[in-house]
Scaffold this active site. Structure first.
Site, PDB file in Angstrom:
ATOM      1  N   ARG A   8       0.662  -1.262   0.046  1.00  0.00           N
ATOM      2  CA  ARG A   8      -0.006  -0.048   0.005  1.00  0.00           C
ATOM      3  C   ARG A   8       0.978   1.146  -0.113  1.00  0.00           C
ATOM      4  O   ARG A   8       0.469   2.251  -0.371  1.00  0.00           O
ATOM      5  CB  ARG A   8      -0.727   0.019   1.271  1.00  0.00           C
ATOM      6  CG  ARG A   8      -2.022  -1.087   1.161  1.00  0.00           C
ATOM      7  CD  ARG A   8      -2.740  -1.063   2.528  1.00  0.00           C
ATOM      8  NE  ARG A   8      -3.578  -2.301   2.468  1.00  0.00           N
ATOM      9  CZ  ARG A   8      -3.750  -3.316   3.220  1.00  0.00           C
ATOM     10  NH1 ARG A   8      -2.374  -3.938   3.646  1.00  0.00           N
ATOM     11  NH2 ARG A   8      -4.526  -4.271   3.113  1.00  0.00           N
ATOM     12  N   HIS A  52      -2.877   0.083   8.878  1.00  0.00           N
ATOM     13  CA  HIS A  52      -3.726  -0.641   7.904  1.00  0.00           C
ATOM     14  C   HIS A  52      -2.475  -1.100   6.953  1.00  0.00           C
ATOM     15  O   HIS A  52      -2.393  -0.426   5.557  1.00  0.00           O
ATOM     16  CB  HIS A  52      -4.653   0.338   7.253  1.00  0.00           C
ATOM     17  CG  HIS A  52      -5.331  -0.343   6.064  1.00  0.00           C
ATOM     18  ND1 HIS A  52      -5.991  -1.646   6.394  1.00  0.00           N
ATOM     19  CD2 HIS A  52      -5.457  -0.109   4.826  1.00  0.00           C
ATOM     20  CE1 HIS A  52      -6.652  -1.789   5.126  1.00  0.00           C
ATOM     21  NE2 HIS A  52      -6.253  -0.943   4.278  1.00  0.00           N
ATOM     22  N   ARG A  76     -12.156  -8.892   8.409  1.00  0.00           N
ATOM     23  CA  ARG A  76     -11.323 -10.189   7.649  1.00  0.00           C
ATOM     24  C   ARG A  76     -10.918 -10.973   8.957  1.00  0.00           C
ATOM     25  O   ARG A  76     -10.941 -12.184   8.652  1.00  0.00           O
ATOM     26  CB  ARG A  76     -10.276  -9.493   6.989  1.00  0.00           C
ATOM     27  CG  ARG A  76     -10.770  -8.923   5.711  1.00  0.00           C
ATOM     28  CD  ARG A  76      -9.532  -8.053   5.060  1.00  0.00           C
ATOM     29  NE  ARG A  76     -10.197  -7.732   3.415  1.00  0.00           N
ATOM     30  CZ  ARG A  76      -9.579  -7.074   2.830  1.00  0.00           C
ATOM     31  NH1 ARG A  76      -8.524  -6.340   3.332  1.00  0.00           N
ATOM     32  NH2 ARG A  76      -9.970  -6.414   1.583  1.00  0.00           N
ATOM     33  N   ASP A 121     -10.378  -4.696   8.456  1.00  0.00           N
ATOM     34  CA  ASP A 121      -9.468  -5.686   8.636  1.00  0.00           C
ATOM     35  C   ASP A 121      -9.947  -6.514   9.953  1.00  0.00           C
ATOM     36  O   ASP A 121      -9.789  -7.643   9.936  1.00  0.00           O
ATOM     37  CB  ASP A 121      -8.184  -5.051   9.258  1.00  0.00           C
ATOM     38  CG  ASP A 121      -7.444  -4.103   8.242  1.00  0.00           C
ATOM     39  OD1 ASP A 121      -7.900  -4.251   6.908  1.00  0.00           O
ATOM     40  OD2 ASP A 121      -6.867  -3.080   8.384  1.00  0.00           O
TER      41      ASP A 121
END
Ligand code: NAI
Length: 308
Positions: free
Chosen positions: A88, A175, A151, A148
């Protein structure tokens, strides 16, 4: 109440769809720089209204920000997503310029707006919005922890072989693939700590799969995910518009909380009509505190690449 979603790509369109379908906003304005794209997505979504039974008005504009005036919440999803193998953090060069410009346009037309930052690297983009928007601290919220944590719950239920609604769990810190901190010590199945059901190997599997959750999908899809990110944003927007005061882990500017300052990191917070109503300080184990501090160090390094 009006909600603006900037970026009508995969994540932005998914956000708009979930928000519209849940029927809690009066209007969703989609904004995209690509000529006609937001208008087209909005029209397509509006043609699902009679099928899906919602009254939210969805409109689109090619970057005419006067149409976003008076938004209660604006979601920034504009920018490039990662491709397989990318982190990212590698997106910072392009996305920082886009996020800064979009923020200026949003605040010009909606000076009281609450901004939810989605574009990656999200913790750094949220920090950028804090440094450049002039908005109060409680009005800038980074979306990462909600996704998150979803998940994490998916992987917990998989390992426990139980319905997802039986499990609860939270992911805090950064993140990023390395900086995410799934709080195994606090995760529960029907109120009972999951550590009572999962051995060390299974716990490590769940933690690792949670952390690489985004990368796994990027590899499968060839680009980053959109359903769960869109749903995560919609829950945050709903908590603000309906004043649900849900506790949601979000990337927030810290001022001494969790031992960190002048950085945006994922921490649990009460999200209501004023945006961030309270950062909740939960107790962490020594190992968790250490991981939190390591994640902060890495995010600080990425923040160092920002040019204001
Ligand atoms: P996408 O490429 O499908 O959509 C991005 C859209 O932004 C494009 O339609 C593009 O035309 C638009 N755009 C670019 N510059 C713009 C500008 N200046 N003004 C208005 N619109 C502009 O990408 P996708 O998959 O929707 O991802 C968007 C961002 O969200 C990426 O940075 C991605 O990494 C991030 N993301 C973050 C997540 C999180 O948990 N925080 C989860 C998933 C994605």
């Amino acid at each position: 109440m009006k909600v603006t979603v900037v970026g009508a790509g995969a994540v932005g369109a998914s956000c708009a769809e979930y928000i519209a379908m849940k029927n809690f906003a009066s209007e969703v304005v989609l904004v995209d720089i690509k000529e006609g794209f937001a208008e087209g997505k909005a029209m397509d979504l509006m043609q699902t209204a009679s099928l899906n039974g919602f009254d939210t008005k969805v409109t689109g504009t090619t970057a005419d920000y006067s149409k976003t005036a008076g938004s209660k919440v604006a979601v920034i999803t504009s920018g490039i997503p990662r491709k397989p193998g990318m982190t990212r953090e590698e997106l910072i060069g392009i996305n920082a310029g886009i996020v800064k410009e979009v923020t200026e346009n949003l605040v010009k037309h909606s000076p009281d707006v609450i901004i939810i930052v989605v574009s990656n690297p999200m913790d750094t983009m949220a920090y950028l919005v804090h440094k450049t928007s002039g908005l109060a601290k409680n009005k800038i919220i980074g979306m990462g922890g909600a996704l998150d944590s979803a998940r994490f719950k998916y992987r917990l239920a998989e390992a426990l072989e139980c319905p997802i609604s039986d499990v609860d769990g939270m992911v805090i810190a950064a993140h990023s693939d390395t900086g995410m901190l799934p709080l195994m010590s606090k995760a529960t199945r029907n109120g009972v700590p999951v550590t009572e059901f999962l051995d060390a190997e299974k716990q490590a599997y769940v933690e690792e799969e949670t952390k690489v959750g985004g990368a796994t999908l990027t590899k499968l899809l060839g680009t980053s995910a959109w359903y769960a990110p869109g749903a995560a944003v919609s829950v945050m927007v709903q908590s603000i518009l309906c004043d649900h005061k849900k506790m949601i882990p979000c990337s927030l500017m810290l001022d001494g909380e969790y031992g960190e300052s002048d950085i945006c990191l994922g921490v649990p917070a009460i999200i209501g009509k004023d945006g961030v109503e309270k950062i909740v300080e939960i107790s962490l184990t020594d190992a968790e505190k250490e991981k939190f501090a390591t994640a902060a160090k890495a995010v600080r390094e990425v923040n160092g690449d920002l040019k204001f």
